[in-house]
Design a protein around this motif. Structure first.
Motif, PDB file in Angstrom:
ATOM      1  N   ASN A 141      32.003  46.018  38.471  1.00 55.77           N
ATOM      2  CA  ASN A 141      31.929  46.573  37.091  1.00 55.77           C
ATOM      3  C   ASN A 141      30.590  46.469  36.486  1.00 55.77           C
ATOM      4  OD1 ASN A 141      34.916  46.986  36.372  1.00 55.77           O
ATOM      5  ND2 ASN A 141      35.073  45.030  37.101  1.00 55.77           N
ATOM      6  N   ARG A 151      33.498  39.758  43.330  1.00 53.75           N
ATOM      7  CA  ARG A 151      34.702  40.581  43.255  1.00 53.75           C
ATOM      8  C   ARG A 151      34.779  41.135  41.950  1.00 53.75           C
ATOM      9  NH1 ARG A 151      37.706  43.853  44.836  1.00 53.75           N
ATOM     10  NH2 ARG A 151      39.894  43.571  45.822  1.00 53.75           N
ATOM     11  N   HIS A 152      34.776  40.653  40.792  1.00 51.31           N
ATOM     12  CA  HIS A 152      35.264  41.075  39.659  1.00 51.31           C
ATOM     13  C   HIS A 152      34.115  41.501  38.814  1.00 51.31           C
ATOM     14  CE1 HIS A 152      39.495  39.981  39.723  1.00 51.31           C
ATOM     15  NE2 HIS A 152      39.103  38.837  40.469  1.00 51.31           N
ATOM     16  N   ARG A 196      33.598  34.001  43.944  1.00 53.15           N
ATOM     17  CA  ARG A 196      34.746  35.177  43.802  1.00 53.15           C
ATOM     18  C   ARG A 196      34.497  36.135  42.548  1.00 53.15           C
ATOM     19  NH1 ARG A 196      38.452  37.512  47.109  1.00 53.15           N
ATOM     20  NH2 ARG A 196      40.148  38.598  45.822  1.00 53.15           N
ATOM     21  N   ARG A 223      37.944  36.773  31.983  1.00 49.98           N
ATOM     22  CA  ARG A 223      38.913  35.518  31.733  1.00 49.98           C
ATOM     23  C   ARG A 223      40.107  35.564  32.181  1.00 49.98           C
ATOM     24  NH1 ARG A 223      40.239  35.457  25.410  1.00 49.98           N
ATOM     25  NH2 ARG A 223      41.535  36.747  26.191  1.00 49.98           N
ATOM     26  N   THR A 224      40.602  36.808  32.479  1.00 51.70           N
ATOM     27  CA  THR A 224      42.214  36.679  33.255  1.00 51.70           C
ATOM     28  C   THR A 224      41.778  36.153  34.289  1.00 51.70           C
ATOM     29  OG1 THR A 224      42.437  38.716  31.595  1.00 51.70           O
ATOM     30  CG2 THR A 224      43.885  38.365  33.636  1.00 51.70           C
ATOM     31  N   ASP A 254      37.024  40.678  28.735  1.00 51.64           N
ATOM     32  CA  ASP A 254      38.632  40.018  28.755  1.00 51.64           C
ATOM     33  C   ASP A 254      39.028  39.745  30.202  1.00 51.64           C
ATOM     34  OD1 ASP A 254      38.727  39.658  26.098  1.00 51.64           O
ATOM     35  OD2 ASP A 254      39.931  41.348  25.649  1.00 51.64           O
ATOM     36  N   TYR A 255      38.870  40.698  31.250  1.00 48.85           N
ATOM     37  CA  TYR A 255      39.296  40.751  32.395  1.00 48.85           C
ATOM     38  C   TYR A 255      38.784  39.408  33.285  1.00 48.85           C
ATOM     39  CZ  TYR A 255      35.456  44.158  33.564  1.00 48.85           C
ATOM     40  OH  TYR A 255      34.481  44.714  33.441  1.00 48.85           O
ATOM     41  N   ARG A 290      39.717  34.261  35.877  1.00 50.62           N
ATOM     42  CA  ARG A 290      39.489  32.856  35.676  1.00 50.62           C
ATOM     43  C   ARG A 290      40.857  32.187  35.547  1.00 50.62           C
ATOM     44  NH1 ARG A 290      35.706  30.477  31.498  1.00 50.62           N
ATOM     45  NH2 ARG A 290      35.816  28.655  32.801  1.00 50.62           N
ATOM     46  N   ALA A 291      41.633  32.661  34.644  1.00 49.66           N
ATOM     47  CA  ALA A 291      42.915  32.168  34.334  1.00 49.66           C
ATOM     48  C   ALA A 291      43.904  32.287  35.451  1.00 49.66           C
ATOM     49  CB  ALA A 291      43.530  32.735  33.115  1.00 49.66           C
ATOM     50  N   LYS A 292      43.563  33.228  36.623  1.00 44.77           N
ATOM     51  CA  LYS A 292      44.240  33.285  37.557  1.00 44.77           C
ATOM     52  C   LYS A 292      43.782  32.161  38.726  1.00 44.77           C
ATOM     53  CE  LYS A 292      43.550  37.472  39.431  1.00 44.77           C
ATOM     54  NZ  LYS A 292      43.823  38.900  39.675  1.00 44.77           N
ATOM     55  N   GLY A 293      42.576  31.443  38.631  1.00 45.08           N
ATOM     56  CA  GLY A 293      42.188  30.439  39.466  1.00 45.08           C
ATOM     57  C   GLY A 293      41.097  31.041  40.506  1.00 45.08           C
ATOM     58  N   VAL A 294      40.633  32.225  40.098  1.00 40.95           N
ATOM     59  CA  VAL A 294      39.375  32.828  41.022  1.00 40.95           C
ATOM     60  C   VAL A 294      38.046  31.873  40.695  1.00 40.95           C
ATOM     61  CG1 VAL A 294      37.788  34.633  41.002  1.00 40.95           C
ATOM     62  CG2 VAL A 294      40.253  35.018  40.514  1.00 40.95           C
ATOM     63  N   THR A 295      37.736  31.598  41.990  1.00 38.66           N
ATOM     64  CA  THR A 295      36.433  30.521  41.972  1.00 38.66           C
ATOM     65  C   THR A 295      35.143  31.362  41.295  1.00 38.66           C
ATOM     66  OG1 THR A 295      36.369  31.089  44.071  1.00 38.66           O
ATOM     67  CG2 THR A 295      37.237  28.839  43.531  1.00 38.66           C
ATOM     68  N   PRO A 296      34.169  30.633  40.951  1.00 39.44           N
ATOM     69  CA  PRO A 296      33.231  31.305  40.624  1.00 39.44           C
ATOM     70  C   PRO A 296      32.089  32.315  41.343  1.00 39.44           C
ATOM     71  CG  PRO A 296      32.893  29.138  40.082  1.00 39.44           C
ATOM     72  CD  PRO A 296      34.190  28.981  40.827  1.00 39.44           C
TER      73      PRO A 296
END
Lengths: 331, 312
Positions: free
Chosen positions: B232, B227-228, B223, B212-213, B209-210, B215-221
């Motif tokens: 993890n 980063r995300h 990053r 998707r969160t 889910d995070y 991506r919904a924030k505008g994080v580019t592919p």
């Protein structure tokens, strides 16, 4: 009705499909609805009715494989979001349209501090220094009323409770002052008391930030509390669209009426609750005529063959997708 | 973080004690006794008794055990029966080349394996995914002695890019050339594991889910992945690399023999051949300590990657 302001977000014949065993089936079928400036539009329906898919389609957040927007337009500030490139879409996501999700427990990155996650949205869309972004993140945590925000800025999501995490999500969504907020069942996973707090907070923030809100929920009690207008979805279509007062006072579609009767109310005992028999049809098995007909107590023979259109009910601004509805509403 | 690391280090102490006890028992279970091994089958009863007294084998077992612990903990692992040097001296002699080989192999495994695993997860079922699957299948199915010989045939004998035998030259470039094939041999096996684990771990994380969160924030592919998702997805990879150190010891025996390279693996092989029980026992202790240290470091790395680990 004299001056017609431009909608903040305008869906026109949006059609989203999923692939199941090499065939494509529509999960959202020709949805047309406008979200007006400063309006809260609730989208209600059972699980599987296409509410979340509609919201995810707006921001194009559906998985790349197995889902596609097959038709229609999503008009936002003069652009059709469906046709934008991924890069252009990234600059809109979290910036002018933000979204919050149902599961606060899993929707935050467990290995990033809460402050960094909020600051990230600011850094992406506004630029500036990390210090400035962190300062703004602190202000946002204060805004969503997180106690002792300064020390919590550098904490990780697992150190927050569910309600606090949802506030963090909200702070993140508000970071760039979006014009439109898509809220996908943001209170469903929370305790009832926390639910009420988060709802009233969303309402306050909507006013303060001058946002429009698309609020997805299956809880009609929440709708009554927060919405201006309501779109009822069933099997991927809007079956009824009305102001919240009209919908509760005079539901026109048998499905809406059934939903209302299935809703627990403080002034009635639970023995009067009527669950809706049957369930939402599977994507691959949507009936040819009216999708609701197999479960509908008012169905006539034509319902099984003819697919009804969403038309005016006679009352202004009240649309319904049912030709057989009993006069005076279906109570 | 520091107190977390300290706690992990403390936990390693009982593990070490159990390992030492196991080694002590194991050595005493070997049929025949050390005295007759040292003196050979021509020894007289009197000289055997004298040797047992010198080695302390005539003492009760619990006294021997405490004596053994005291010696190990003070860093005295005894004297090699064949060379006469102390075990510690023998180990220090080959340790640098073992460390070079291990670090080079782990670097190759991570530097090649991690990006390939990430790309395979991102382009699931694309050509790069098939390439990664093929590469990891090859790495997993070739035993170290087969891949070692193949590398020698192709790159040392046919192409002549690298020396067949490890030279003891002091020229750093020459030493690097000698290191290349053995390191590649061990590194490719690790790479095979890293590719597999990274791919499956990243696939899991990318569905969270995070993500998707973000991506919904505008994080580019880019990053989004770096980063995300990566951080993890890293824990299973760290686990595999940590566990591989244990396998590395076994595989380094074969690799060092094939490439005739000095190192702990070759030392233990020599000790086995010469029936040098003291050296063998000492090396077992050294390997056990290495594995425990690596495991502890792995645990501490978990804490560095995932903040939740520290609070469990």
């Amino acid at each position: 009705m004299t001056s017609f302001p431009r909608p903040a977000l305008d869906l026109r014949n949006l059609r989203t499909e999923f692939r199941i065993r090499d065939r494509w089936y529509p999960a959202v079928r020709n949805v047309s609805v406008s979200l007006m400036p400063n309006e809260t539009l609730a989208v209600v329906g059972e699980s599987g009715s296409g509410k979340s898919v509609t919201a995810l389609s707006i921001l194009r957040l559906l998985p790349h494989a197995g889902a596609r927007i097959q038709g229609g337009e999503v008009l936002f500030e003069g652009q059709d979001l469906v046709t934008l490139s991924e890069r252009e879409m990234s600059s809109i996501r979290g910036n002018s349209i933000a979204m919050i999700f149902q599961e606060p427990m899993t929707s935050l990155n467990p290995t990033m501090t809460v402050g960094d996650q909020i600051a990230e949205a600011i850094l992406i869309h506004r630029g500036g220094s990390r210090m400035q972004a962190k300062a703004e993140a602190l202000r946002l945590l204060e805004e969503v009323k997180i106690p002792s925000p300064k020390s919590r800025l550098d904490e990780y999501p697992h150190q927050f409770s569910g309600g606090m995490r949802q506030r963090v999500m909200i702070a993140m969504a508000l970071a760039c002052h979006p014009r439109v907020l898509l809220a996908d069942e943001p209170t469903t996973a929370l305790d009832v008391t926390i639910q009420a707090q988060v709802l009233s907070q969303l309402e306050e923030l909507k006013q303060a930030y001058g946002m429009s809100m698309l609020f997805i929920t299956h809880n009609l009690g929440v709708v009554a509390q927060i919405a201006d207008r309501v779109a009822v979805m069933y099997a991927g279509e809007i079956v009824e669209l009305a102001t919240v007062d009209a919908l509760f006072a005079k539901p026109m579609h048998p499905y809406t009426a059934a939903l209302l009767r299935a809703m627990p109310r403080a002034d009635r005992g639970t023995e009067n609750l009527e669950p809706i028999p049957g369930s939402v049809p599977a994507l691959s098995a949507v009936p040819a005529g009216c999708s609701y007909a197999p479960r509908c107590p008012f169905k006539e023979r034509t319902c099984l063959d003819l697919h009804p259109e969403l038309v005016s009910s006679g009352d202004p601004g009240h649309l319904v997708r049912c030709p057989v509805r009993p006069v005076g509403g279906v109570h | 973080m520091i107190s977390f690391a300290f706690k992990r280090l403390l936990l390693a102490v009982p593990t070490l004690l159990v390992m030492l006890t196991a080694i002590f028992v194991l050595v005493r279970l070997v049929p025949g006794d050390a005295a007759s091994v040292i003196l050979g089958d021509q020894a007289t009863e009197a000289s055997l008794r004298a040797m047992r007294a010198r080695l302390g084998l005539d003492q009760p077992i619990q006294v021997q055990y405490l004596h053994f612990l005291a010696e190990v903990l003070t860093g005295n692992l005894g004297q090699s029966l064949s060379s006469g040097r102390t075990v510690v001296q023998e180990v220090l002699l080959v340790l640098p080349s073992t460390i070079q080989l291990t670090l080079a192999a782990v670097t190759i495994g991570i530097v090649l394996g991690l990006p390939l695993g990430i790309l395979a997860a991102l382009g699931r079922n694309s050509w790069i995914d098939y390439v990664s699957r093929l590469v990891s299948l090859l790495g997993l199915s070739f035993p170290a002695f087969v891949s070692g010989i193949l590398l020698l045939i192709v790159f040392a004998i046919q192409l002549g890019w690298f020396p067949v035998l490890t030279s003891d030259s002091t020229d750093p470039l020459e030493r690097l050339r000698s290191l290349a094939l053995p390191a590649l041999n061990l590194g490719l096996i690790l790479m095979a594991y890293v590719v597999r684990v990274t791919r499956s771990s990243m696939l899991g994380v990318l569905g969270e889910d995070y993500i998707r969160t973000a991506r919904a924030k505008g994080v580019t592919p880019t990053r989004l992945v770096m980063r995300h998702a990566l951080r993890n997805g890293l824990i299973p990879v760290v686990t595999v690399v940590g566990l591989y150190f244990g396998t590395l010891i076994g595989n380094s025996v074969l690799t060092e023999i094939i490439f005739n390279r000095p190192g702990l693996g070759k030392l233990i092989f020599g000790a086995l051949n010469a029936r040098d029980y003291t050296l063998l026992e000492g090396l077992m202790i050294i390997f056990a300590i290495c594995v425990i240290v690596v495991n502890t470091l792995t645990d501490i790395t978990y804490g560095l990657i995932d903040p939740r680990v520290k609070y469990k």
